[in-house]
Design a protein around this motif. Structure first.
Motif, PDB file in Angstrom:
ATOM      1  N   GLN A  54       0.824  -1.199   0.000  1.00 25.90           N
ATOM      2  CA  GLN A  54       0.000   0.000   0.000  1.00 25.90           C
ATOM      3  C   GLN A  54       0.867   1.262   0.000  1.00 25.90           C
ATOM      4  N   PRO A  55       0.358   2.355  -0.567  1.00 25.85           N
ATOM      5  CA  PRO A  55       1.117   3.618  -0.506  1.00 25.85           C
ATOM      6  C   PRO A  55       1.376   4.025   0.938  1.00 25.85           C
ATOM      7  N   ALA A  56       2.523   4.566   1.193  1.00 24.38           N
ATOM      8  CA  ALA A  56       2.876   4.976   2.552  1.00 24.38           C
ATOM      9  C   ALA A  56       1.997   6.133   3.006  1.00 24.38           C
ATOM     10  N   ASP A  57       1.456   6.011   4.207  1.00 30.18           N
ATOM     11  CA  ASP A  57       0.632   7.062   4.805  1.00 30.18           C
ATOM     12  C   ASP A  57       1.388   7.564   6.028  1.00 30.18           C
ATOM     13  N   ILE A  58       2.061   8.696   5.869  1.00 29.17           N
ATOM     14  CA  ILE A  58       3.047   9.162   6.842  1.00 29.17           C
ATOM     15  C   ILE A  58       2.436  10.102   7.869  1.00 29.17           C
ATOM     16  N   ASP A  59       2.841   9.945   9.116  1.00 29.89           N
ATOM     17  CA  ASP A  59       2.558  10.930  10.161  1.00 29.89           C
ATOM     18  C   ASP A  59       3.637  11.999  10.036  1.00 29.89           C
ATOM     19  N   TRP A  60       3.293  13.059   9.314  1.00 36.02           N
ATOM     20  CA  TRP A  60       4.316  14.058   9.012  1.00 36.02           C
ATOM     21  C   TRP A  60       4.771  14.816  10.253  1.00 36.02           C
ATOM     22  N   ASP A  61       3.871  15.063  11.186  1.00 32.56           N
ATOM     23  CA  ASP A  61       4.273  15.778  12.404  1.00 32.56           C
ATOM     24  C   ASP A  61       5.341  14.990  13.154  1.00 32.56           C
ATOM     25  N   ALA A  62       5.119  13.690  13.354  1.00 35.68           N
ATOM     26  CA  ALA A  62       6.085  12.872  14.090  1.00 35.68           C
ATOM     27  C   ALA A  62       7.373  12.681  13.287  1.00 35.68           C
ATOM     28  N   ALA A  93       5.917   8.754  -4.559  1.00 42.63           N
ATOM     29  CA  ALA A  93       5.216   9.984  -4.193  1.00 42.63           C
ATOM     30  C   ALA A  93       5.555  10.399  -2.766  1.00 42.63           C
ATOM     31  N   ALA A  94       5.577   9.439  -1.856  1.00 44.21           N
ATOM     32  CA  ALA A  94       5.922   9.745  -0.469  1.00 44.21           C
ATOM     33  C   ALA A  94       7.374  10.195  -0.354  1.00 44.21           C
ATOM     34  N   THR A  95       8.249   9.621  -1.169  1.00 44.36           N
ATOM     35  CA  THR A  95       9.656  10.024  -1.159  1.00 44.36           C
ATOM     36  C   THR A  95       9.801  11.479  -1.566  1.00 44.36           C
ATOM     37  N   ARG A  96       9.117  11.878  -2.625  1.00 41.11           N
ATOM     38  CA  ARG A  96       9.193  13.275  -3.066  1.00 41.11           C
ATOM     39  C   ARG A  96       8.663  14.225  -1.994  1.00 41.11           C
ATOM     40  N   GLU A  97       7.553  13.837  -1.377  1.00 39.06           N
ATOM     41  CA  GLU A  97       7.000  14.701  -0.335  1.00 39.06           C
ATOM     42  C   GLU A  97       7.934  14.775   0.864  1.00 39.06           C
ATOM     43  N   LEU A  98       8.552  13.661   1.214  1.00 37.76           N
ATOM     44  CA  LEU A  98       9.512  13.650   2.319  1.00 37.76           C
ATOM     45  C   LEU A  98      10.665  14.599   2.041  1.00 37.76           C
ATOM     46  N   ILE A  99      11.188  14.564   0.829  1.00 41.68           N
ATOM     47  CA  ILE A  99      12.306  15.444   0.474  1.00 41.68           C
ATOM     48  C   ILE A  99      11.895  16.907   0.579  1.00 41.68           C
ATOM     49  N   SER A 100      10.750  17.256   0.027  1.00 46.31           N
ATOM     50  CA  SER A 100      10.288  18.640   0.062  1.00 46.31           C
ATOM     51  C   SER A 100      10.056  19.124   1.490  1.00 46.31           C
ATOM     52  N   ARG A 101       9.384  18.300   2.281  1.00 48.37           N
ATOM     53  CA  ARG A 101       9.078  18.698   3.655  1.00 48.37           C
ATOM     54  C   ARG A 101      10.347  18.798   4.502  1.00 48.37           C
ATOM     55  N   SER A 102      11.244  17.839   4.368  1.00 43.05           N
ATOM     56  CA  SER A 102      12.474  17.871   5.162  1.00 43.05           C
ATOM     57  C   SER A 102      13.353  19.054   4.785  1.00 43.05           C
ATOM     58  N   ALA A 103      13.404  19.371   3.499  1.00 44.99           N
ATOM     59  CA  ALA A 103      14.203  20.519   3.063  1.00 44.99           C
ATOM     60  C   ALA A 103      13.663  21.816   3.662  1.00 44.99           C
ATOM     61  N   ALA A 104      12.344  21.956   3.699  1.00 41.58           N
ATOM     62  CA  ALA A 104      11.741  23.153   4.294  1.00 41.58           C
ATOM     63  C   ALA A 104      12.048  23.228   5.783  1.00 41.58           C
ATOM     64  N   GLU A 105      11.956  22.096   6.485  1.00 43.49           N
ATOM     65  CA  GLU A 105      12.244  22.079   7.917  1.00 43.49           C
ATOM     66  C   GLU A 105      13.718  22.385   8.184  1.00 43.49           C
ATOM     67  N   ALA A 106      14.600  21.863   7.349  1.00 49.28           N
ATOM     68  CA  ALA A 106      16.029  22.129   7.526  1.00 49.28           C
ATOM     69  C   ALA A 106      16.318  23.621   7.411  1.00 49.28           C
ATOM     70  N   ARG A 107      15.688  24.267   6.436  1.00 53.23           N
ATOM     71  CA  ARG A 107      15.898  25.713   6.261  1.00 53.23           C
ATOM     72  C   ARG A 107      15.411  26.481   7.491  1.00 53.23           C
ATOM     73  N   SER A 108      14.369  25.989   8.126  1.00 52.15           N
ATOM     74  CA  SER A 108      13.787  26.719   9.258  1.00 52.15           C
ATOM     75  C   SER A 108      14.704  26.754  10.475  1.00 52.15           C
ATOM     76  N   VAL A 109      15.619  25.801  10.567  1.00 53.64           N
ATOM     77  CA  VAL A 109      16.526  25.755  11.726  1.00 53.64           C
ATOM     78  C   VAL A 109      17.988  25.754  11.304  1.00 53.64           C
ATOM     79  N   ASN A 110      18.245  25.978  10.017  1.00 53.23           N
ATOM     80  CA  ASN A 110      19.610  25.930   9.482  1.00 53.23           C
ATOM     81  C   ASN A 110      20.258  24.574   9.764  1.00 53.23           C
ATOM     82  N   GLY A 111      19.464  23.508   9.620  1.00 50.69           N
ATOM     83  CA  GLY A 111      19.972  22.166   9.861  1.00 50.69           C
ATOM     84  C   GLY A 111      20.638  21.589   8.632  1.00 50.69           C
ATOM     85  N   GLN A 112      21.640  20.754   8.862  1.00 48.68           N
ATOM     86  CA  GLN A 112      22.311  20.086   7.749  1.00 48.68           C
ATOM     87  C   GLN A 112      21.417  18.970   7.208  1.00 48.68           C
ATOM     88  N   LEU A 113      21.278  18.932   5.875  1.00 47.10           N
ATOM     89  CA  LEU A 113      20.417  17.926   5.262  1.00 47.10           C
ATOM     90  C   LEU A 113      20.994  17.480   3.934  1.00 47.10           C
TER      91      LEU A 113
END
Length: 386
Positions: A54-62, A93-113
């Motif tokens: 089944q397609p991955a259904d991610i808890d994005w907050d966690a 599809a989940a991989t692409r969303e993970l990349i986009s979301r993680s990149a945005a979060e990294a920018r918010s805290v200047n985290g290495q990604l």
């Protein structure tokens, strides 16, 4: 202190003393002596249909909160890698969303990604060399547009399409030419993915490592370094001593990372490890000790964690993701011990019990009482009296 119930392979329950929390402190400034990335996992919604196929259904907050946990300890995040269950539950599809979301979060805290770039969005099992190049470039451009650093992962498509080492040299040359910033290569061993046994053109280490060095020398301005995941310390050191220019060795050896990161008289490895997702506070505290010039304290902290990692990555090694998620659950970073694709069922209760025992001994339980309560509830759920 509370007793911790452990489960032996024959079903026997025995008890050990629950160790206190290690009390490590988060760094007040960036880590300097080593670069270290934790290859992070994904957390599913526990009520969703995350069953095999089944397609991955991610808890994005966690999932994203876990990345902030890693960054808070001064480590970088390596995302959309094997640890995130690529090719084992995480769909394109989940991989692409993970990349986009993680990149945005990294920018918010200047985290290495850094994130994985592969060819795995292509459904066909067998494609041409030209199609491999195009698939790599498609993911490369998507990742760069998202603002993340690139780890060029080993491609199953390339492993099937290549007929010689020259094919690997060509593919990497053309893909690297399209990169706007230097990328990290990834050499993933057969323990992690048996289909990659002849990656870089041969099952023979000497021949394959010669091809790796050729690729790196020919494309030195496009390569930041290489992550080696062969689970063979001598092989990693051999390549590390032949790296061209300023290229960096990132150890992906979850069996032998303590000595490889410590280094020898010639050099050392930085880190890009799935184990560090399970052991982020310990990894940070150990590198803080190196920053302070205290190699003995580094070994005291990180040394015992290697046994935890070896258990998590025990054969069949590709099921190690279950141990990473288990540690995340024990330490309170997700509400349920569940994984996309139902992969949390890939390890037995005695196997998980041994992870817990070793983590307790190594000071790797961030919230010991919570870990104990959750583990005991899992045993009770499975009909085991504690």
């Amino acid at each position: 202190m509370t007793d911790l119930a452990l489960l032996d392979p024959d079903g026997t329950v025995r008890y050990t003393e629950l160790a206190p929390a290690p009390g490590y402190s988060k760094p007040r400034s960036p880590l300097t002596s080593r670069v270290a990335y934790a290859a992070a996992h994904v957390v599913p919604k526990p009520f969703a249909d995350n069953t095999p196929g089944q397609p991955a259904d991610i808890d994005w907050d966690a999932t994203l909160a876990f990345r902030h946990h890693v960054w808070s300890w001064g480590l970088g995040v390596a995302d959309a890698m094997d640890t995130a269950q690529r090719n084992m539950g995480l769909d394109a599809a989940a991989t692409r969303e993970l990349i986009s979301r993680s990149a945005a979060e990294a920018r918010s805290v200047n985290g290495q990604l850094v994130v994985g770039v592969n060819t795995d969005h292509v459904d066909d099992e067998v494609i041409s060399i030209d199609a491999v190049i195009d698939a790599y470039k498609e993911q490369l451009h998507f990742t760069e547009d998202a603002g993340a650093g690139v780890v060029l992962m080993a491609s199953r498509h390339l492993a099937k399409a290549a007929t010689s080492a020259d094919d690997y040299v060509r593919v990497y040359r053309e893909v690297l030419a399209a990169a706007s910033t230097p990328v990290t290569l990834h050499w993933l061993g057969k323990a992690f993915d048996p289909s990659l046994e002849t990656y870089f053109g041969s099952a023979d280490f000497d021949a394959s490592s010669a091809t790796v060095i050729e690729v790196m020398e020919q494309n030195a301005d496009k390569i930041r370094g290489i992550k080696m995941s062969l689970l063979d310390a001598a092989s990693e050191v051999s390549v590390r001593r032949r790296l061209p220019g300023s290229a960096t060795m990132f150890t992906g050896d979850d069996f032998n990372y303590v000595g490889l990161i410590a280094g020898d008289e010639v050099g050392y490895s930085d880190a890009l490890l799935g184990a560090f997702a399970a052991l982020a506070p310990s990894a940070s505290a150990a590198i803080q000790a190196l920053d302070a010039g205290n190699a003995d304290e580094y070994t005291r902290i990180l040394g015992p964690t290697e046994a935890v990692s070896r258990q998590i990555f025990a054969a069949p090694t590709f099921y190690y993701k279950s141990g990473v998620a288990f540690m995340s659950w024990l330490n309170g970073h997700q509400k349920a011990f569940s994984m996309v694709g139902g992969l949390h069922s890939a390890r037995s209760l005695p196997h998980l019990s041994e992870i817990l025992r070793l983590a307790n001994d190594a000071g790797a339980l961030e919230r010991p009482e919570l870990a104990s309560a959750r583990w005991h509830s899992l045993l009770t759920l499975n009909g085991i009296d504690v």
